[in-house]
Design an enzyme around this catalytic site. Structure first.
Site, mmCIF file in Angstrom:
data_model
loop_
_atom_site.group_PDB
_atom_site.id
_atom_site.type_symbol
_atom_site.label_atom_id
_atom_site.label_comp_id
_atom_site.label_asym_id
_atom_site.label_seq_id
_atom_site.Cartn_x
_atom_site.Cartn_y
_atom_site.Cartn_z
ATOM 1 N N SER A 1 -24.564 28.456 -7.418
ATOM 2 C CA SER A 1 -25.329 27.508 -8.226
ATOM 3 C C SER A 1 -24.409 26.343 -8.572
ATOM 4 O O SER A 1 -23.982 26.186 -9.712
ATOM 5 C CB SER A 1 -25.795 28.183 -9.528
ATOM 6 O OG SER A 1 -26.473 29.392 -9.283
ATOM 7 N N GLU A 2 -24.115 25.520 -7.579
ATOM 8 C CA GLU A 2 -23.107 24.481 -7.779
ATOM 9 C C GLU A 2 -23.461 23.528 -8.907
ATOM 10 O O GLU A 2 -22.598 23.084 -9.665
ATOM 11 C CB GLU A 2 -22.877 23.685 -6.490
ATOM 12 C CG GLU A 2 -22.038 24.404 -5.438
ATOM 13 C CD GLU A 2 -22.791 25.466 -4.671
ATOM 14 O OE1 GLU A 2 -24.034 25.535 -4.798
ATOM 15 O OE2 GLU A 2 -22.150 26.236 -3.932
ATOM 16 N N GLU B 1 -17.611 30.468 -7.417
ATOM 17 C CA GLU B 1 -18.210 31.571 -6.652
ATOM 18 C C GLU B 1 -17.131 32.538 -6.157
ATOM 19 O O GLU B 1 -16.162 32.094 -5.533
ATOM 20 C CB GLU B 1 -19.012 30.997 -5.480
ATOM 21 C CG GLU B 1 -20.242 30.249 -5.964
ATOM 22 C CD GLU B 1 -20.799 29.243 -4.966
ATOM 23 O OE1 GLU B 1 -20.567 29.381 -3.764
ATOM 24 O OE2 GLU B 1 -21.471 28.292 -5.425
ATOM 25 N N HIS C 1 -19.270 22.049 7.060
ATOM 26 C CA HIS C 1 -18.211 22.791 6.373
ATOM 27 C C HIS C 1 -16.842 22.132 6.467
ATOM 28 O O HIS C 1 -15.845 22.777 6.156
ATOM 29 C CB HIS C 1 -18.101 24.208 6.958
ATOM 30 C CG HIS C 1 -19.166 25.147 6.501
ATOM 31 N ND1 HIS C 1 -20.472 25.049 6.908
ATOM 32 C CD2 HIS C 1 -19.133 26.216 5.666
ATOM 33 C CE1 HIS C 1 -21.182 26.021 6.347
ATOM 34 N NE2 HIS C 1 -20.384 26.742 5.592
HETATM 35 C C1 LIG Z 1 -24.396 25.353 -1.333
HETATM 36 C C2 LIG Z 1 -23.474 26.375 -0.794
HETATM 37 N N1 LIG Z 1 -22.642 27.033 -1.633
HETATM 38 C C3 LIG Z 1 -21.797 27.972 -1.174
HETATM 39 C C4 LIG Z 1 -21.779 28.284 0.148
HETATM 40 C C5 LIG Z 1 -20.815 29.332 0.668
HETATM 41 N N2 LIG Z 1 -21.538 30.521 1.070
HETATM 42 C C6 LIG Z 1 -21.903 30.712 2.350
HETATM 43 S S1 LIG Z 1 -22.815 32.086 2.538
HETATM 44 C C7 LIG Z 1 -22.746 32.445 0.909
HETATM 45 C C8 LIG Z 1 -23.438 33.676 0.402
HETATM 46 C C9 LIG Z 1 -24.906 33.573 0.528
HETATM 47 O O1 LIG Z 1 -25.488 34.767 0.177
HETATM 48 P P1 LIG Z 1 -27.008 35.052 0.424
HETATM 49 O O2 LIG Z 1 -27.834 33.877 0.071
HETATM 50 O O3 LIG Z 1 -27.321 36.312 -0.281
HETATM 51 O O4 LIG Z 1 -27.143 35.245 1.989
HETATM 52 P P2 LIG Z 1 -26.444 36.284 2.960
HETATM 53 O O5 LIG Z 1 -25.163 35.626 3.430
HETATM 54 O O6 LIG Z 1 -26.212 37.541 2.203
HETATM 55 O O7 LIG Z 1 -27.359 36.475 4.108
HETATM 56 C C10 LIG Z 1 -22.010 31.489 0.229
HETATM 57 C C11 LIG Z 1 -21.723 31.523 -1.206
HETATM 58 C C12 LIG Z 1 -22.637 27.565 1.014
HETATM 59 N N3 LIG Z 1 -22.645 27.787 2.336
HETATM 60 N N4 LIG Z 1 -23.479 26.646 0.518
#
Ligand SMILES: Cc1ncc(C[n+]2csc(CCOP(=O)(O)OP(=O)(O)O)c2C)c(N)n1
Lengths: 331, 331
Positions: free
Chosen positions: A64-65, A32, A134
């Site tokens: 998409s882990e 990611e 985390h």
């Molecule tokens: C399973 C998982 N993968 C990666 C992350 C790291 N991460 C935290 S927020 C985020 C982006 C999420 O984007 P979105 O769903 O569009 O929500 P937004 O933050 O834009 O509100 C990621 C990749 C996580 N928290 N959980």
């Protein structure tokens, strides 16, 4: 010509990735936000790779882990050497099926026909007030799966050298990048050399007691060793570097010499890797031990948010000093 | 954008209520950011500035019995739902009077009395749990509705797809509210998501899916009215894709390099807050003075909550052993 430069862990990881991709066209890097378009990874560990090696070999992925690790496995089965980043170790929970049931077992279940030479890079560690989802150190989970190597470096040169070995390894490896180790600069060669997996490093020689540690707790153990020296206790510090398979010979040799041992890790103490190490020492060196092996790890609770609680959650230098003093006083 | 002309137009009272919730969100967000900058609060903060309309419009249609599951970027969802501000502030400050005694922090607030059942830091995980709450409502024979809030990036994770299928199959009273702010961390929508509209994905699971202007209170209210009514009447789930924009990057301190200045400026230029305020006044729903007085009152409430939160004690270290199970465990 290689020179030595001062780098912190992410710089060492970054240059090791550059080196591995340049050396072997089969190495792929993805995860990611890791491409330069997205900023080269949230930690900067992958900066420059997509620009240099192109967006076929270096790919940002959706969140998409499961698909990430699945794709790593599939590409590995077809002869590639994928390095997949799972942003934080807690998110491996979302792709545990791919890691545990597939990556770790395919070689065995296929009677040796399939090899899954993937490397999973992942970051974790308490201390940033990120709370329960985390910051977990889950090396014990992975060490409990036969078929995946678990690597947990403590200094920049080891991050680079061990990562290179993971990438070259014919089997799946997970390399844990831990908060407590990341911003401490160290000497790193501009051309890095792979550091063999499963080989511990004696950071500090000593005679009274052996401290076995890895990852963030090596940093604290080093401080403890210095404090113990002032109290007249000579501690030998063994940095395991690889949690599974772990360097039994090095640990047993050290404990045979000192007769005493404390294992220190950031993961929960209960059912942690320390239990395996302590049990092995007891089995192998029963008659030679001057004191029971001591284990230090986090209390049996999720990582808390409040700073006071998070500080108490992590094993402190003082706790290491006190435990080792206590062990040293026995026998 | 979908037409929900069957839904009743919001009354003056409802419109002002939506605005009140929006201001409460914005005042909290702004005050939190100031407190972090001044070093009064230490925490990772995912601002929802710009996304105020979505949960505000939805929450006017919910009671305390209706439940929400939200994410790290969810303070707007909680405030809109009616979570009291004093324990909210104490929680983000990591204090004992927090909603979770300071153990959960800003990514994990829970307040069942106002229906805030889960705040998760794991992308996609709000949805499967919202299904369970909806199932319980169905089993209880109640008219409770369950809302799952999540981002556009979350629609690429397995949990989204499994949850939509299950909810549709079981006709659960759940509304899936995707707050599509155009980015998942640093990844642009189109670089992480295979369809141009997330709402299209609903078709694959046999449920209605609508793309709504999430910054338009009337559109949001109409779409939410239809979805919530459908859920209450036992007709099953709906996917609402609410288009919006986050003004402040992914996490506080992130430098937004992955956004263009033009798109950010364009979004800020149509900031839903001043725009809605002007409309309310122009259409005679409220006077300038009324709204100014409302804002001052809310600011006073936020200041009080901050003072309360920061004056609250830190949790004692004993808390590490409490709440792991119902019964305390030995250290
Ligand atoms: C399973 C998982 N993968 C990666 C992350 C790291 N991460 C935290 S927020 C985020 C982006 C999420 O984007 P979105 O769903 O569009 O929500 P937004 O933050 O834009 O509100 C990621 C990749 C996580 N928290 N959980």
């Amino acid at each position: 010509m290689s020179e030595t430069v001062k780098q912190h862990a992410f710089q060492a990881i970054n240059s090791a990735l550059h080196q591995a991709m340049a050396d072997d066209p089969k190495v792929l890097v993805f995860g990611e936000d890791i491409a330069d378009r997205e900023g080269g990874g949230v930690t900067g560990a992958t900066i420059g790779l997509s620009t240099k090696f192109g967006d076929q070999r270096v790919k940002s992925t959706p969140i998409s882990e499961q698909a990430i690790i699945g794709a790593a496995i599939g590409a590995a089965l077809a002869g590639y050497k994928p390095v997949a980043e799972i942003m934080l170790m807690n998110f491996t929970t979302v792709c545990m099926d791919m890691i545990f049931n597939h990556a770790a077992k395919l070689r065995f279940m296929s009677g040796g026909q399939s090899t899954v030479p993937i490397t999973i890079r992942t970051l974790t560690g308490a201390g940033w007030q990120t709370a329960g989802q985390h910051a977990d150190h889950l090396e014990g989970w992975f060490a409990h799966a036969a078929g995946i190597k678990v690597v947990a470096p403590s200094n920049p040169a080891d991050y680079g050298g061990l990562l290179l070995s993971c990438i070259q390894d014919p089997d799946p490896c997970i390399i844990i990048e831990s908060a407590g180790t990341l911003f401490i600069p160290g000497d790193v060669d501009t051309v890095q050399t792979p550091i063999p997996l499963g080989v511990a490093n004696v950071v500090q020689e000593g005679t009274d007691v052996t401290i076995v540690s890895w990852s963030s707790m090596v940093v604290r153990s080093q401080m403890a060793v210095a404090a113990l020296a002032e109290k007249g206790i000579s501690a030998e510090l063994v940095d395991l570097r690889t949690v599974s398979p772990w360097d039994r010979e090095a640990v047993l040799a050290s404990v045979a010499k000192t007769g005493r041992c404390a294992v220190v890790h950031e993961a929960l103490r209960s059912f942690g890797p320390g239990a395996e190490i302590a049990a092995t020492i007891s089995e192998e060196l029963f008659g030679k031990l001057k004191a029971p092996v001591r284990r230090l790890g986090a209390p049996e609770c999720p990582v808390p948010f409040a700073k006071v609680l998070e500080d108490a959650f992590l094993v402190s230098v003082d706790q290491i000093v006190a435990a080792v003093e206590d062990v040293a006083a026995q026998g | 954008m979908a037409d929900h002309s069957n839904a009743p137009a919001p009354s003056t009272e409802t419109l002002v209520d939506i605005y009140r919730r929006m201001i409460r969100i914005e005042r909290n967000d702004d005050t939190i950011r100031t407190a972090i900058r001044r070093g009064k609060l230490v925490m990772p903060y995912y601002s929802a500035r710009g996304q105020e309309v979505i949960p505000s419009a939805i929450s006017t249609l919910l009671t305390d019995d209706d439940t929400i599951c939200t994410i790290y970027r969810g303070i707007h969802d909680m405030v809109a739902k009616g979570m009291p501000l004093r324990p909210l502030w104490a929680e983000i400050a990591g204090r004992v009077d927090g909603t979770c005694k300071g153990k959960g922090g800003p990514m994990h607030l829970t307040h069942p009395e106002t229906g805030v059942m889960v705040t998760t830091g794991i992308v996609g995980s709000s949805m499967p749990i919202a299904n369970g709450l909806a199932w319980a409502a169905q089993l209880d024979g109640s008219k409770r509705v369950s809302i799952a809030y999540f981002g556009d990036g979350a629609s690429n994770i397995g949990a989204f797809h499994e949850s939509l299928n299950l909810a549709s199959l079981w006709k659960l009273p759940v509304v899936f509210v995707c707050q599509n702010n155009g980015f998942a961390e640093h990844t642009r929508y189109e670089n992480g998501t295979s369809v141009d509209f997330i709402a299209k994905r609903a078709a694959g699971y046999g449920m209605p899916g609508y793309t709504v202007d999430g910054n338009d209170p009337w559109a949001m209210y109409a779409a939410a009215h239809e979805a919530i009514t459908r859920a209450r009447e036992g007709a099953g789930p709906t996917l609402l894709e609410c288009k919006t924009f986050r003004f402040l990057g992914h996490v506080l301190g992130d430098d937004d390099k992955y956004m263009t200045k033009e798109e950010k400026d364009a979004a800020v230029a149509v900031d839903p807050l001043p725009r809605f305020r002007a409309r309310l006044i122009a259409d005679g729903h409220a006077t300038e003075d009324q709204l100014t007085a409302m804002q001052a009152k809310i600011q006073a409430e936020v200041d009080d909550a901050m003072a309360f939160g920061l004056a609250s004690e830190f949790p004692s270290v004993e808390e590490l052993r409490r709440d792991v199970f119902e019964q305390e465990i030995a250290a």
